[in-house]
Design an enzyme around this catalytic site. Sequence first.
Site, PDB file in Angstrom:
ATOM      1  N   GLU A  64      25.925   5.797  73.848  1.00 25.67           N
ATOM      2  CA  GLU A  64      26.388   6.998  74.534  1.00 25.67           C
ATOM      3  C   GLU A  64      25.231   7.777  75.146  1.00 25.67           C
ATOM      4  O   GLU A  64      25.144   8.992  75.066  1.00 25.67           O
ATOM      5  CB  GLU A  64      27.215   7.884  73.590  1.00 25.67           C
ATOM      6  N   GLN A 121       5.651  15.248  43.264  1.00 28.62           N
ATOM      7  CA  GLN A 121       5.646  16.076  44.471  1.00 28.62           C
ATOM      8  C   GLN A 121       5.773  15.238  45.741  1.00 28.62           C
ATOM      9  O   GLN A 121       6.407  15.665  46.707  1.00 28.62           O
ATOM     10  CB  GLN A 121       4.347  16.886  44.512  1.00 28.62           C
ATOM     11  N   GLY A 152      11.689  -0.935  46.714  1.00 32.28           N
ATOM     12  CA  GLY A 152      12.213  -2.301  46.746  1.00 32.28           C
ATOM     13  C   GLY A 152      13.725  -2.324  46.666  1.00 32.28           C
ATOM     14  O   GLY A 152      14.389  -3.105  47.348  1.00 32.28           O
TER      15      GLY A 152
END
Lengths: 261, 396, 385
Positions: free
Chosen positions: C363, C278, C340
């Site tokens: 921008e 989960q 990792g």
Amino acid sequence: MKIVVCIKQVPDTAEVRINPETNTLVRDGVASIINPYDMHALEAGLQMREAAGAGTVTALTMGPPQAENALREAVSMGIDEGVLLTDRAFAGSDTWATAYTLAKAIEHIGADIIICGKQAIDGDTAQVGPEIAEFLQIPHVAYVRKIDSLKDGSIIVQRLMDDGYDIVESSLPVLLTVVRELNVPRMPSLKGKMAAKKAVIRQMKASDLKADVNSLGLQGSPTQVRNIFAPEAKKDRKMLEGSSEEKVDQLLKELAGLKCL
Amino acid sequence: MFIRVNTDKCTGCETCLQSCPYDAIIMKDGKAEITELCQLCRACLNVCPEGAISEVREEGAPGKEKGQGKGVWVFAEQRDGRIADVSFELLGAGRRLADILGAELSAVLFGSSEDGADELIKWGADKIYHCPDEILGVFNDEPYAQLLSDLIQEHKPEIVLAGATPVGRSFIPRVAARLNTGLTADCTSLDIDRETGHLLQVRPAFGGNIMATILCPLTRPQMATVRPRVMKRGVYDPDRKGEVIRISDRKISSRTSVKDTVKEASDLALNLQEANIIVAGGRGAGGEKGFALLYELAEALGASVAASRAAVDEGWIAYRHQVGQTGKTVGPKLYIACGISGAVQHLVGMQSSDIIVAINKNPEAPIFNVATYGIVGDLFEILPIFIRKVREAKGL
Amino acid sequence: MDYFLNEEQLMIRDLARQIAEEKIVPVRAELDETGEFAWDVMKTLAQSDLFGLFIPEEYGGLGKGCLELSIAVEELSRACLGISTSFAANALGTYPILLFGTDEQKKKFLPDIASGKKLVAFGLTEANAGSDAGGTQTTAKLDGSEYVINGTKQWITNGGVADIYTIIAITDRSKGPRGASAFVVEKGTPGFSFGKKENKMGIRASATTELVFDNCRIPKENIIGKEGMGFVVAMKTLDNSRTGVGSQGVGVAQGAFEEAVKFARQRVQFGHPIITFQAIQHMLADMGTSIEAARALVYAVARFIDSGAKDVSKESAMSKLFATDVAMKVTTDAVQILGGSGYMKEYPVEKMMRDAKILQIYEGTNQIQRNVIGQALIKEAARNK
């Protein structure tokens, strides 16, 4: 200059697997693509047209109605016209009957140069190109890896051999079968894709060809598939035991049994 | 012929849908139906659990007439006067077929010396059709196709075999087209049907994932090509005698001409995607010394050399040899992984190989999970034995 | 989700996706390593007509709008933000000509831009003028029939590789912000040179250099719009291009998300693929949701711009702000899910995370975007009173 490129729609065989339990092809999600070698043939045709600054490139395919998609893809790359040979009478054609049918269509279309991929990835026979040339009674050069020159009714190409290459000159008309080294096929362009959507694909049936009906389809095919079967399915891992010498002996024996060596 | 579903027997189980490579089977009113997409490949025939799918032959169809022929022929290819190895392998296969048929084995040799013809006899041929004309010294499709077709029409062999080399694959199809007969490419096994006497030609189909047996039942000759190193050579008998028939004064013309021949290290050796056998090394190869062993083994096996990313990053071998997620994806018949631990990034690039042999010191290395055969051991000990035995077996 | 794209928009998406998968994915890691410019990919994009997407048909383009451009940028960004930056910066540099150029200027420059024959760059930023464009020091002085430009532009995307540069320079310092003007300068003009190529944290396949103007003389006709319109040109250009940056965010986030899902399905820990946990599912759920929200906003704003709306500053700033913050979060979470492996260059997500950072900066930083939005809110509130 009139260039005809023969293409084939094939299943993306890299993805085809056989179900070892049912002994059938696993077809889920296998897309249809233009035979990869034929992409190089299309690119070669387009480059010849561009170099000459004139001429037309026609893509020709034989297959079921949905093979039209392959021709539309070719249009999106920039070819001038797509021709689809489709008829139940063509079903079951082996390489001989396929080449015969394509040759009859090419006679109808007319061509100075015919280009094919060296082979199709579903059959891997590499036979249809040279057979077309024979039916048309024109010369051919197979395994073309480079076009050195094309002018004055003659062409000089490099033919890939096992130990290098031959430089071969041929008169026109000629049929070439091409390998991957020849070029990098272009991506379709947006304008091409839009044109492809609207393009009219010319359909030809058996009755449109001046062909001997007994030479078409299954009836015209000298070869028959007797049966298909799965190659020996991959067995579970086998760890080889013993001394190094014995391990290698066992390995060689196993590999010889599988005709790997 | 066409394929038919017996709707009385069909239970609507849909098993057959999957079997069709052309999506030609659809379900209609709860029954399978074969549409016009059918290419008569017969993949569906044995799938139905009820036996409801069958082929129907139309009686009296004006097919081709059965041709006649006797004897087995092998096209013996030469380049620069040297007879290609595949020719001797074909003689091995041809001898077996000729013996089953109780027929003669002949070889056709273009543009080579008389010595070449003798050599072919010693490898099992009974008769050699030898045409030493200069025009045939260098390979051009048209003269080769024309002369071989003429000889076949004159002598009517039953079977013609040739090597699936750049030469054979290029001009043999022209011969088949000219003679209006069938040709089967890249056969992996050849046999004779003892009942009908037909040549049974087995070859891979659909990218090698399934095999097909091909027949050429009516037209003659039955023609097949075979890749180098697929068939075994026969027995070499230095005392064997045979007949050499010289062919000359043929009017042969060619619209192609070979202007030059350039020798170079074949690109094929580096084209991992097309390699049949790959010998690959990883970190366990330890350095260039380890890769020298891999190259030796590869040469003995006629294989290409590949590497894992670890070995490439160490600088032991060039990037173009790298197999894996960030390198090439390969699917050879045989993949021999030496000192490769089997990180997922490497596995995704090679796990579709038909046979995977893993040689690694660490019995827990994940490469063993995908291996067909595993050898736990030091590659510096295993490989020299492997190389020696392969060389012995091949008589090198 | 189905955004009810029309047939041509789907075609554009498919083509950009095909180029991304076949031509960009195989080279992105190497380009990231070497920092080389992706000339081959640019050539492919040119052949495919993608450079002409938003350019009117009369100038050789396809006459499509902001949404189509966004779709293409998103697909390219899914594979490599460095390459999509080169592509998007091309549009950024073209907008001044497209929005304010004369017909002559359009005829002169747009066809080569549409065909991809020439790349474009936009030069606004300077050492002392980043978020504060008022600090611009580059000057342009009229001398007879020519403007003489002096000064240095910094961190210019496509610097050195572009043939056409649209830049902002001060023509009358006494007028403050109304003293700036926009110009077109072509590569090869005497007095115009490039500084060294910058060594960047991410988007390494894009070229970033200084533009150095040393008594660079350009014809008077190369002014875009009128003298004093420079900042208007710059602001309108950015209004149009910000959704492009937003779609870069959507694209890179989508790319990282897909890698995370793929990895989570394969990676086994405690005997189960980690996607069954989960903790991972919730992360993926949040990632997927925020990407969809960002895409919905970017597409909606692009359609708003394409409708011909007059003032789009607030909305375009919102799309850039939201989508690029999502990109940073999602790429970071993707690295986390890969653990990792995600930190290693063997997998593409660490590059995506490094690349994504620029989206919150260039921008107009996301702080400036909030300022733009805030200003617009104040104006709206005052108007409604």
